[in-house]
Design a protein around this motif. Structure first.
Motif, PDB file in Angstrom:
ATOM      1  N   ILE A   1     -58.288  40.709 -97.654  1.00 55.08           N
ATOM      2  CA  ILE A   1     -57.810  41.092 -96.317  1.00 55.08           C
ATOM      3  C   ILE A   1     -57.601  39.855 -95.448  1.00 55.08           C
ATOM      4  O   ILE A   1     -56.571  39.719 -94.776  1.00 55.08           O
ATOM      5  N   LEU A   2     -58.560  38.937 -95.456  1.00 56.22           N
ATOM      6  CA  LEU A   2     -58.452  37.716 -94.651  1.00 56.22           C
ATOM      7  C   LEU A   2     -57.255  36.871 -95.082  1.00 56.22           C
ATOM      8  O   LEU A   2     -56.484  36.409 -94.238  1.00 56.22           O
ATOM      9  N   ALA A   3     -57.094  36.679 -96.382  1.00 61.94           N
ATOM     10  CA  ALA A   3     -55.972  35.876 -96.880  1.00 61.94           C
ATOM     11  C   ALA A   3     -54.638  36.519 -96.523  1.00 61.94           C
ATOM     12  O   ALA A   3     -53.704  35.830 -96.100  1.00 61.94           O
ATOM     13  N   SER A   4     -54.546  37.823 -96.654  1.00 62.00           N
ATOM     14  CA  SER A   4     -53.305  38.525 -96.329  1.00 62.00           C
ATOM     15  C   SER A   4     -52.993  38.429 -94.836  1.00 62.00           C
ATOM     16  O   SER A   4     -51.853  38.166 -94.444  1.00 62.00           O
ATOM     17  N   ALA A   5     -54.007  38.647 -94.017  1.00 66.25           N
ATOM     18  CA  ALA A   5     -53.809  38.577 -92.567  1.00 66.25           C
ATOM     19  C   ALA A   5     -53.410  37.167 -92.135  1.00 66.25           C
ATOM     20  O   ALA A   5     -52.485  36.998 -91.324  1.00 66.25           O
ATOM     21  N   MET A   6     -54.084  36.169 -92.662  1.00 65.37           N
ATOM     22  CA  MET A   6     -53.760  34.789 -92.282  1.00 65.37           C
ATOM     23  C   MET A   6     -52.372  34.382 -92.773  1.00 65.37           C
ATOM     24  O   MET A   6     -51.649  33.676 -92.075  1.00 65.37           O
ATOM     25  N   ALA A   7     -51.994  34.832 -93.964  1.00 67.17           N
ATOM     26  CA  ALA A   7     -50.652  34.532 -94.468  1.00 67.17           C
ATOM     27  C   ALA A   7     -49.593  35.144 -93.549  1.00 67.17           C
ATOM     28  O   ALA A   7     -48.594  34.500 -93.218  1.00 67.17           O
ATOM     29  N   PHE A   8     -49.823  36.362 -93.133  1.00 70.39           N
ATOM     30  CA  PHE A   8     -48.889  37.050 -92.229  1.00 70.39           C
ATOM     31  C   PHE A   8     -48.811  36.324 -90.888  1.00 70.39           C
ATOM     32  O   PHE A   8     -47.714  36.009 -90.408  1.00 70.39           O
ATOM     33  N   ILE A   9     -49.951  36.028 -90.288  1.00 67.44           N
ATOM     34  CA  ILE A   9     -49.984  35.381 -88.976  1.00 67.44           C
ATOM     35  C   ILE A   9     -49.369  33.989 -89.022  1.00 67.44           C
ATOM     36  O   ILE A   9     -48.498  33.643 -88.216  1.00 67.44           O
ATOM     37  N   VAL A  10     -49.811  33.176 -89.958  1.00 69.12           N
ATOM     38  CA  VAL A  10     -49.310  31.796 -90.051  1.00 69.12           C
ATOM     39  C   VAL A  10     -47.835  31.785 -90.461  1.00 69.12           C
ATOM     40  O   VAL A  10     -47.049  31.000 -89.946  1.00 69.12           O
ATOM     41  N   GLY A  11     -47.456  32.677 -91.360  1.00 63.89           N
ATOM     42  CA  GLY A  11     -46.061  32.739 -91.798  1.00 63.89           C
ATOM     43  C   GLY A  11     -45.118  33.081 -90.668  1.00 63.89           C
ATOM     44  O   GLY A  11     -44.105  32.402 -90.459  1.00 63.89           O
ATOM     45  N   PHE A  12     -45.430  34.128 -89.918  1.00 65.28           N
ATOM     46  CA  PHE A  12     -44.551  34.519 -88.821  1.00 65.28           C
ATOM     47  C   PHE A  12     -44.601  33.539 -87.654  1.00 65.28           C
ATOM     48  O   PHE A  12     -43.584  33.316 -86.990  1.00 65.28           O
TER      49      PHE A  12
ATOM     50  N   SER B   1     -45.066  30.268 -88.005  1.00 64.99           N
ATOM     51  CA  SER B   1     -44.252  29.144 -88.473  1.00 64.99           C
ATOM     52  C   SER B   1     -42.763  29.473 -88.384  1.00 64.99           C
ATOM     53  O   SER B   1     -41.959  28.643 -87.946  1.00 64.99           O
ATOM     54  N   TYR B   2     -42.418  30.681 -88.777  1.00 66.32           N
ATOM     55  CA  TYR B   2     -41.021  31.111 -88.711  1.00 66.32           C
ATOM     56  C   TYR B   2     -40.539  31.084 -87.258  1.00 66.32           C
ATOM     57  O   TYR B   2     -39.440  30.591 -86.976  1.00 66.32           O
ATOM     58  N   GLY B   3     -41.348  31.578 -86.335  1.00 61.98           N
ATOM     59  CA  GLY B   3     -40.982  31.567 -84.925  1.00 61.98           C
ATOM     60  C   GLY B   3     -40.793  30.164 -84.381  1.00 61.98           C
ATOM     61  O   GLY B   3     -39.844  29.887 -83.641  1.00 61.98           O
ATOM     62  N   VAL B   4     -41.701  29.269 -84.750  1.00 58.03           N
ATOM     63  CA  VAL B   4     -41.590  27.869 -84.307  1.00 58.03           C
ATOM     64  C   VAL B   4     -40.315  27.243 -84.863  1.00 58.03           C
ATOM     65  O   VAL B   4     -39.593  26.540 -84.148  1.00 58.03           O
TER      66      VAL B   4
ATOM     67  N   GLN C   1     -34.820  25.221 -84.057  1.00 59.63           N
ATOM     68  CA  GLN C   1     -33.408  25.281 -84.431  1.00 59.63           C
ATOM     69  C   GLN C   1     -32.536  25.575 -83.196  1.00 59.63           C
ATOM     70  O   GLN C   1     -31.479  24.981 -83.032  1.00 59.63           O
ATOM     71  N   LYS C   2     -33.000  26.468 -82.335  1.00 61.36           N
ATOM     72  CA  LYS C   2     -32.252  26.794 -81.116  1.00 61.36           C
ATOM     73  C   LYS C   2     -32.164  25.591 -80.189  1.00 61.36           C
ATOM     74  O   LYS C   2     -31.124  25.332 -79.594  1.00 61.36           O
ATOM     75  N   ARG C   3     -33.253  24.849 -80.043  1.00 61.94           N
ATOM     76  CA  ARG C   3     -33.253  23.646 -79.199  1.00 61.94           C
ATOM     77  C   ARG C   3     -32.316  22.589 -79.761  1.00 61.94           C
ATOM     78  O   ARG C   3     -31.635  21.888 -79.026  1.00 61.94           O
TER      79      ARG C   3
END
Length: 105
Positions: A79-90, A92-95, A100-102
């Motif tokens: 559960i922890l690995a899945s949650a952290m992958a989701f949080i860090v992945g999204f 990172s994608y947002g950043v 890219q927009k800047r």
């Protein structure tokens, strides 16, 4: 949750998904030695909550109880690995999207 095999797993997935292997390797190394106690305790806490067990820190730190707490750790680490992958992945994608927009304008 796959101590010692996360590098092989992430490189294999990076090849299959055609992702940047160097970035994938760097991201797979968050379980550095100083973080291991935090990761293990968080996994045990999450697993015990999910399985409906009472979490008593002193019981979990006693190595003689390790076998009794194995299922808590396994469930919690997944559960922890899945949650952290989701949080860090999204995150990172947002950043990367913002950068890219800047860059473009």
């Amino acid at each position: 949750p796959i101590w010692g095999l996360q590098t092989l797993a992430v490189i294999g997935l990076a090849v299959i998904l055609r992702l940047n292997k160097l970035l994938a390797f760097a991201a797979s190394n968050i379980s550095i030695p100083p973080m291991i106690p935090v990761i293990v305790l968080a996994s045990l806490k999450i697993g015990s909550m999910f399985l409906g067990h009472e979490f008593v820190t002193k019981d979990y730190l006693d190595f003689s109880n390790m076998g009794n707490n194995l299922m808590d750790y396994i469930v919690g680490s997944i559960i922890l690995a899945s949650a952290m992958a989701f949080i860090v992945g999204f995150t990172s994608y947002g950043v990367l999207i913002l950068m890219q927009k800047r860059k473009n304008g």
